[in-house]
Design a protein around this motif. Structure first.
Motif, PDB file in Angstrom:
ATOM      1  N   VAL A 147       0.852  -1.196   0.000  1.00  0.00           N
ATOM      2  CA  VAL A 147       0.000   0.000   0.000  1.00  0.00           C
ATOM      3  C   VAL A 147       0.888   1.247   0.000  1.00  0.00           C
ATOM      4  O   VAL A 147       0.644   2.191  -0.763  1.00  0.00           O
ATOM      5  CB  VAL A 147      -0.965   0.010   1.213  1.00  0.00           C
ATOM      6  CG1 VAL A 147      -1.737   1.329   1.273  1.00  0.00           C
ATOM      7  CG2 VAL A 147      -1.924  -1.169   1.154  1.00  0.00           C
ATOM      8  N   LYS A 148       1.927   1.252   0.842  1.00  0.00           N
ATOM      9  CA  LYS A 148       2.856   2.396   0.869  1.00  0.00           C
ATOM     10  C   LYS A 148       3.525   2.578  -0.487  1.00  0.00           C
ATOM     11  O   LYS A 148       3.739   3.707  -0.944  1.00  0.00           O
ATOM     12  CB  LYS A 148       3.919   2.194   1.954  1.00  0.00           C
ATOM     13  CG  LYS A 148       3.386   2.360   3.347  1.00  0.00           C
ATOM     14  CD  LYS A 148       4.475   2.157   4.376  1.00  0.00           C
ATOM     15  CE  LYS A 148       3.912   2.251   5.790  1.00  0.00           C
ATOM     16  NZ  LYS A 148       4.922   2.059   6.816  1.00  0.00           N
ATOM     17  N   PHE A 149       3.850   1.462  -1.124  1.00  0.00           N
ATOM     18  CA  PHE A 149       4.462   1.519  -2.451  1.00  0.00           C
ATOM     19  C   PHE A 149       3.502   2.162  -3.455  1.00  0.00           C
ATOM     20  O   PHE A 149       3.908   3.005  -4.257  1.00  0.00           O
ATOM     21  CB  PHE A 149       4.866   0.105  -2.905  1.00  0.00           C
ATOM     22  CG  PHE A 149       5.601   0.082  -4.203  1.00  0.00           C
ATOM     23  CD1 PHE A 149       6.927   0.465  -4.273  1.00  0.00           C
ATOM     24  CD2 PHE A 149       4.959  -0.323  -5.369  1.00  0.00           C
ATOM     25  CE1 PHE A 149       7.611   0.452  -5.477  1.00  0.00           C
ATOM     26  CE2 PHE A 149       5.641  -0.343  -6.575  1.00  0.00           C
ATOM     27  CZ  PHE A 149       6.969   0.046  -6.624  1.00  0.00           C
ATOM     28  N   LEU A 150       2.223   1.790  -3.386  1.00  0.00           N
ATOM     29  CA  LEU A 150       1.230   2.396  -4.275  1.00  0.00           C
ATOM     30  C   LEU A 150       1.118   3.903  -4.035  1.00  0.00           C
ATOM     31  O   LEU A 150       0.998   4.678  -4.983  1.00  0.00           O
ATOM     32  CB  LEU A 150      -0.135   1.728  -4.084  1.00  0.00           C
ATOM     33  CG  LEU A 150      -0.235   0.262  -4.489  1.00  0.00           C
ATOM     34  CD1 LEU A 150      -1.618  -0.284  -4.151  1.00  0.00           C
ATOM     35  CD2 LEU A 150       0.085   0.063  -5.947  1.00  0.00           C
ATOM     36  N   MET A 151       1.183   4.309  -2.774  1.00  0.00           N
ATOM     37  CA  MET A 151       1.102   5.743  -2.444  1.00  0.00           C
ATOM     38  C   MET A 151       2.327   6.479  -2.999  1.00  0.00           C
ATOM     39  O   MET A 151       2.214   7.602  -3.482  1.00  0.00           O
ATOM     40  CB  MET A 151       0.981   5.950  -0.934  1.00  0.00           C
ATOM     41  CG  MET A 151      -0.267   5.338  -0.296  1.00  0.00           C
ATOM     42  SD  MET A 151      -1.825   5.844  -1.037  1.00  0.00           S
ATOM     43  CE  MET A 151      -2.381   4.317  -1.789  1.00  0.00           C
ATOM     44  N   LEU A 152       3.486   5.816  -2.943  1.00  0.00           N
ATOM     45  CA  LEU A 152       4.702   6.395  -3.526  1.00  0.00           C
ATOM     46  C   LEU A 152       4.532   6.578  -5.031  1.00  0.00           C
ATOM     47  O   LEU A 152       4.908   7.620  -5.589  1.00  0.00           O
ATOM     48  CB  LEU A 152       5.916   5.500  -3.234  1.00  0.00           C
ATOM     49  CG  LEU A 152       7.213   5.918  -3.929  1.00  0.00           C
ATOM     50  CD1 LEU A 152       7.784   7.171  -3.274  1.00  0.00           C
ATOM     51  CD2 LEU A 152       8.224   4.786  -3.908  1.00  0.00           C
ATOM     52  N   LEU A 153       3.948   5.574  -5.686  1.00  0.00           N
ATOM     53  CA  LEU A 153       3.711   5.688  -7.135  1.00  0.00           C
ATOM     54  C   LEU A 153       2.783   6.849  -7.450  1.00  0.00           C
ATOM     55  O   LEU A 153       2.974   7.548  -8.445  1.00  0.00           O
ATOM     56  CB  LEU A 153       3.132   4.376  -7.683  1.00  0.00           C
ATOM     57  CG  LEU A 153       4.062   3.169  -7.682  1.00  0.00           C
ATOM     58  CD1 LEU A 153       3.332   1.936  -8.210  1.00  0.00           C
ATOM     59  CD2 LEU A 153       5.326   3.426  -8.495  1.00  0.00           C
ATOM     60  N   VAL A 154       1.800   7.084  -6.601  1.00  0.00           N
ATOM     61  CA  VAL A 154       0.906   8.232  -6.796  1.00  0.00           C
ATOM     62  C   VAL A 154       1.700   9.528  -6.645  1.00  0.00           C
ATOM     63  O   VAL A 154       1.613  10.422  -7.489  1.00  0.00           O
ATOM     64  CB  VAL A 154      -0.282   8.195  -5.804  1.00  0.00           C
ATOM     65  CG1 VAL A 154      -1.067   9.513  -5.851  1.00  0.00           C
ATOM     66  CG2 VAL A 154      -1.203   7.019  -6.103  1.00  0.00           C
ATOM     67  N   ASP A 155       2.499   9.618  -5.571  1.00  0.00           N
ATOM     68  CA  ASP A 155       3.287  10.830  -5.322  1.00  0.00           C
ATOM     69  C   ASP A 155       4.261  11.128  -6.462  1.00  0.00           C
ATOM     70  O   ASP A 155       4.471  12.288  -6.821  1.00  0.00           O
ATOM     71  CB  ASP A 155       4.075  10.705  -4.009  1.00  0.00           C
ATOM     72  CG  ASP A 155       3.167  10.752  -2.786  1.00  0.00           C
ATOM     73  OD1 ASP A 155       2.027  11.262  -2.895  1.00  0.00           O
ATOM     74  OD2 ASP A 155       3.602  10.265  -1.715  1.00  0.00           O
ATOM     75  N   LYS A 156       4.846  10.070  -7.019  1.00  0.00           N
ATOM     76  CA  LYS A 156       5.840  10.244  -8.093  1.00  0.00           C
ATOM     77  C   LYS A 156       5.195  10.303  -9.482  1.00  0.00           C
ATOM     78  O   LYS A 156       5.901  10.320 -10.489  1.00  0.00           O
ATOM     79  CB  LYS A 156       6.859   9.092  -8.062  1.00  0.00           C
ATOM     80  CG  LYS A 156       7.663   9.024  -6.780  1.00  0.00           C
ATOM     81  CD  LYS A 156       8.618  10.174  -6.689  1.00  0.00           C
ATOM     82  CE  LYS A 156       9.509  10.039  -5.469  1.00  0.00           C
ATOM     83  NZ  LYS A 156      10.432  11.141  -5.343  1.00  0.00           N
ATOM     84  N   LYS A 157       3.857  10.296  -9.501  1.00  0.00           N
ATOM     85  CA  LYS A 157       3.107  10.330 -10.772  1.00  0.00           C
ATOM     86  C   LYS A 157       3.466   9.144 -11.672  1.00  0.00           C
ATOM     87  O   LYS A 157       3.581   9.272 -12.886  1.00  0.00           O
ATOM     88  CB  LYS A 157       3.307  11.662 -11.489  1.00  0.00           C
ATOM     89  CG  LYS A 157       2.792  12.860 -10.706  1.00  0.00           C
ATOM     90  CD  LYS A 157       3.060  14.157 -11.429  1.00  0.00           C
ATOM     91  CE  LYS A 157       2.512  15.366 -10.749  1.00  0.00           C
ATOM     92  NZ  LYS A 157       2.614  15.525  -9.347  1.00  0.00           N
ATOM     93  N   ARG A 158       3.624   7.971 -11.052  1.00  0.00           N
ATOM     94  CA  ARG A 158       3.960   6.748 -11.787  1.00  0.00           C
ATOM     95  C   ARG A 158       2.896   5.660 -11.636  1.00  0.00           C
ATOM     96  O   ARG A 158       3.081   4.556 -12.098  1.00  0.00           O
ATOM     97  CB  ARG A 158       5.313   6.188 -11.307  1.00  0.00           C
ATOM     98  CG  ARG A 158       6.489   7.102 -11.584  1.00  0.00           C
ATOM     99  CD  ARG A 158       6.650   7.310 -13.063  1.00  0.00           C
ATOM    100  NE  ARG A 158       7.902   7.934 -13.402  1.00  0.00           N
ATOM    101  CZ  ARG A 158       8.010   8.985 -14.204  1.00  0.00           C
ATOM    102  NH1 ARG A 158       6.935   9.542 -14.711  1.00  0.00           N
ATOM    103  NH2 ARG A 158       9.181   9.484 -14.499  1.00  0.00           N
ATOM    104  N   ILE A 159       1.778   5.986 -10.987  1.00  0.00           N
ATOM    105  CA  ILE A 159       0.732   4.991 -10.760  1.00  0.00           C
ATOM    106  C   ILE A 159       0.163   4.488 -12.086  1.00  0.00           C
ATOM    107  O   ILE A 159      -0.307   3.359 -12.179  1.00  0.00           O
ATOM    108  CB  ILE A 159      -0.376   5.539  -9.826  1.00  0.00           C
ATOM    109  CG1 ILE A 159      -1.275   4.403  -9.310  1.00  0.00           C
ATOM    110  CG2 ILE A 159      -1.195   6.621 -10.510  1.00  0.00           C
ATOM    111  CD1 ILE A 159      -0.616   3.476  -8.361  1.00  0.00           C
ATOM    112  N   LEU A 160       0.250   5.308 -13.116  1.00  0.00           N
ATOM    113  CA  LEU A 160      -0.181   4.925 -14.458  1.00  0.00           C
ATOM    114  C   LEU A 160       0.537   3.657 -14.924  1.00  0.00           C
ATOM    115  O   LEU A 160      -0.005   2.867 -15.687  1.00  0.00           O
ATOM    116  CB  LEU A 160       0.100   6.084 -15.425  1.00  0.00           C
ATOM    117  CG  LEU A 160       0.006   5.837 -16.913  1.00  0.00           C
ATOM    118  CD1 LEU A 160      -1.445   5.564 -17.292  1.00  0.00           C
ATOM    119  CD2 LEU A 160       0.507   7.045 -17.680  1.00  0.00           C
TER     120      LEU A 160
END
Length: 184
Positions: free
Chosen positions: A79-92
């Motif tokens: 979950v923390k990793f997913l939040m990091l992806l959101v912050d780094k604009k990489r969740i796409l």
């Protein structure tokens, strides 16, 4: 969402970081399960794909929705990793990152991925037989199957392992017979 060269280049360092955390916490298999679940979730929901790719959705809203979707079904580190992806604009690139992680996990476990296409759904016994055959051909310790049905095959299977393709389908046999007849 689909893999492209840019997506794959973005995915590699994130997958490597995910593997590093997983190994340090002895969670490689759990992260693998979570990655498979996330891939299925993204593939099965065009709405989620659109949501993840929409640049107008604020990061806070993305995080809130992602937390609601995954709940406690995945490990808190994931979950923390997913939040990091959101912050780094990489969740796409979530699907591509998870695929790359699974590639690294298979490599770590000396497992090969066999993509099996058959005319009908395979039984457990048939899947076991395919796994054993692929093990003997590839020398791998384990075999992970990705199966799909293609009714156009008429019968038999096509097995793809890496760049090798084993075509034991009726359609493939008919094609080979046709080529031999046309060259005769």
């Amino acid at each position: 969402m689909k893999g492209n060269l840019f997506g794959e280049a973005v995915a590699e360092p994130y997958a490597e970081a995910m593997m590093s955390v997983a190994q340090s916490q002895n969670l490689t298999e759990k992260f693998g399960e979570d990655a498979r679940g996330l891939i299925e979730l993204v593939k099965s929901s065009p709405e989620l794909q659109k949501f993840l790719g929409d640049p107008l959705v604020p990061a806070g809203k993305r995080k809130e929705i992602i937390r609601q979707i995954v709940g406690d079904q995945i490990h808190p580190f994931m979950v923390k990793f997913l939040m990091l992806l959101v912050d780094k604009k990489r969740i796409l690139f979530l699907e591509t990152i998870c695929q790359e992680y699974l590639n690294r996990l298979r490599e770590l476990n000396q497992t090969v991925l066999a993509e099996v296409t058959s005319a009908v759904e395979l039984s457990e016994e048939q899947k076991h037989s395919v796994r054993e055959r692929v093990k003997s051909l590839s020398g791998a310790h384990e075999v992970e199957l990705a199966t799909k049905v293609d009714r156009d095959l008429i019968g038999g299977v096509i097995i793809k392992v890496g760049s090798q393709v084993f075509d034991a389908s009726l359609r493939g046999q008919l094609r080979r017979i046709s080529l031999r007849l046309s060259n005769a």
